[in-house]
Scaffold this motif. Sequence first.
Motif, PDB file in Angstrom:
ATOM      1  N   UNK A 132      -7.045   6.785   3.824  1.00 46.19           N
ATOM      2  CA  UNK A 132      -7.307   5.476   3.232  1.00 46.19           C
ATOM      3  C   UNK A 132      -7.142   5.581   1.726  1.00 46.19           C
ATOM      4  N   UNK A 133      -6.981   4.447   1.094  1.00 46.30           N
ATOM      5  CA  UNK A 133      -6.882   4.412  -0.362  1.00 46.30           C
ATOM      6  C   UNK A 133      -8.266   4.665  -0.947  1.00 46.30           C
ATOM      7  N   UNK A 134      -8.399   5.612  -1.869  1.00 48.66           N
ATOM      8  CA  UNK A 134      -9.723   5.938  -2.418  1.00 48.66           C
ATOM      9  C   UNK A 134     -10.400   4.737  -3.065  1.00 48.66           C
ATOM     10  N   UNK A 135     -11.717   4.691  -2.950  1.00 48.34           N
ATOM     11  CA  UNK A 135     -12.475   3.636  -3.610  1.00 48.34           C
ATOM     12  C   UNK A 135     -12.199   3.665  -5.114  1.00 48.34           C
ATOM     13  N   UNK A 136     -12.096   2.482  -5.686  1.00 52.67           N
ATOM     14  CA  UNK A 136     -11.882   2.391  -7.128  1.00 52.67           C
ATOM     15  C   UNK A 136     -10.430   2.297  -7.535  1.00 52.67           C
ATOM     16  N   UNK A 137      -9.513   2.517  -6.581  1.00 53.67           N
ATOM     17  CA  UNK A 137      -8.091   2.384  -6.866  1.00 53.67           C
ATOM     18  C   UNK A 137      -7.576   1.084  -6.263  1.00 53.67           C
ATOM     19  N   UNK A 138      -6.965   0.253  -7.082  1.00 60.71           N
ATOM     20  CA  UNK A 138      -6.372  -0.992  -6.619  1.00 60.71           C
ATOM     21  C   UNK A 138      -4.859  -0.850  -6.567  1.00 60.71           C
ATOM     22  N   UNK A 139      -4.249  -1.466  -5.563  1.00 59.31           N
ATOM     23  CA  UNK A 139      -2.821  -1.297  -5.287  1.00 59.31           C
ATOM     24  C   UNK A 139      -2.045  -2.541  -5.725  1.00 59.31           C
ATOM     25  N   UNK A 140      -0.845  -2.315  -6.255  1.00 61.86           N
ATOM     26  CA  UNK A 140       0.070  -3.404  -6.587  1.00 61.86           C
ATOM     27  C   UNK A 140       1.450  -3.105  -5.996  1.00 61.86           C
ATOM     28  N   UNK A 141       2.024  -4.106  -5.317  1.00 61.58           N
ATOM     29  CA  UNK A 141       3.414  -4.049  -4.867  1.00 61.58           C
ATOM     30  C   UNK A 141       4.109  -5.256  -5.497  1.00 61.58           C
ATOM     31  N   UNK A 142       4.914  -5.013  -6.532  1.00 63.28           N
ATOM     32  CA  UNK A 142       5.470  -6.101  -7.327  1.00 63.28           C
ATOM     33  C   UNK A 142       6.862  -6.525  -6.885  1.00 63.28           C
ATOM     34  N   UNK A 143       7.544  -5.686  -6.104  1.00 67.04           N
ATOM     35  CA  UNK A 143       8.851  -6.069  -5.597  1.00 67.04           C
ATOM     36  C   UNK A 143      10.019  -5.669  -6.469  1.00 67.04           C
ATOM     37  N   UNK A 144       9.741  -4.987  -7.586  1.00 65.24           N
ATOM     38  CA  UNK A 144      10.810  -4.440  -8.428  1.00 65.24           C
ATOM     39  C   UNK A 144      10.427  -3.015  -8.785  1.00 65.24           C
ATOM     40  N   UNK A 145      11.058  -2.050  -8.119  1.00 69.55           N
ATOM     41  CA  UNK A 145      10.739  -0.652  -8.350  1.00 69.55           C
ATOM     42  C   UNK A 145      11.015  -0.244  -9.795  1.00 69.55           C
ATOM     43  N   UNK A 146      12.101  -0.738 -10.368  1.00 68.67           N
ATOM     44  CA  UNK A 146      12.432  -0.380 -11.749  1.00 68.67           C
ATOM     45  C   UNK A 146      11.322  -0.796 -12.706  1.00 68.67           C
ATOM     46  N   UNK A 147      10.779  -1.997 -12.515  1.00 61.93           N
ATOM     47  CA  UNK A 147       9.707  -2.463 -13.395  1.00 61.93           C
ATOM     48  C   UNK A 147       8.409  -1.712 -13.126  1.00 61.93           C
ATOM     49  N   UNK A 148       8.128  -1.407 -11.864  1.00 60.71           N
ATOM     50  CA  UNK A 148       6.913  -0.645 -11.576  1.00 60.71           C
ATOM     51  C   UNK A 148       6.956   0.710 -12.275  1.00 60.71           C
ATOM     52  N   UNK A 149       8.121   1.343 -12.312  1.00 61.27           N
ATOM     53  CA  UNK A 149       8.248   2.612 -13.017  1.00 61.27           C
ATOM     54  C   UNK A 149       8.044   2.424 -14.528  1.00 61.27           C
ATOM     55  N   UNK A 150       8.583   1.349 -15.071  1.00 57.35           N
ATOM     56  CA  UNK A 150       8.379   1.081 -16.503  1.00 57.35           C
ATOM     57  C   UNK A 150       6.908   0.825 -16.812  1.00 57.35           C
ATOM     58  N   UNK A 151       6.200   0.170 -15.897  1.00 61.27           N
ATOM     59  CA  UNK A 151       4.778  -0.084 -16.101  1.00 61.27           C
ATOM     60  C   UNK A 151       3.973   1.212 -16.032  1.00 61.27           C
TER      61      UNK A 151
END
Length: 227
Positions: A132-151
Amino acid sequence: ADNDAVTNKDLALQTIIKTELEILDPSSLVLSEEDDLSKVHNTDGWVIDPLDGTSNYLQGLRYQAISIAKLESGKVSCAIVIDLDNYDVYIAIFGCGAKLNGVSIVAVESKIKLVGMSTGFVRLIQNTPGMSIPDGINVRILGSQALQLCFVATGKLLANISLEAKAWDDIAGALIIRESGGSYSFHENMNENWIEMAKNGLDLKSAAFSSQASFEIKNFVEEVFNV
């Protein structure tokens, strides 16, 4: 294919980018995600994704980007990612650092633990007993891998993990992250031959971490990948 489209915007941007790069650097090959690469044997040239976030574009959502990288002697020498919604421009030159809109990128320290993921990675967690995803970590799926890497490079995301990202998605962002002080790697035994990876349509199973990422986040990612 299902959930994978090519639009007139992809093709129009491809034409514009290719034309400009061929004027700028006429001796170099320019390869796009939309090209047939079956007869390409080069290790150098420009590698472009004219529209990263096509599904977002089709649905009228934000997070769309242009991704461009130059390969020299098989290594990524420079990269640019353009955020088409905000017109933010991320650039990196090997050995010279990374910049956002002309200002050197320094990852900010975040009080919120946001981690970018791909749909495939989330499904892997869901389908792995006891995971499971550890408590305290929130997940984002933005739909642009290139931008997620830049973030990740800027610290807006502490990490980004993808099972299904392809070479087109990652090549520019990988250099931007590394030149900002973060880390990027594959979780497969493969050489970093970007054009071969693109030709073969390989799922990179990539993980990227901001310089501010904690051991907790890194250990969680390693645990999931090694199941």
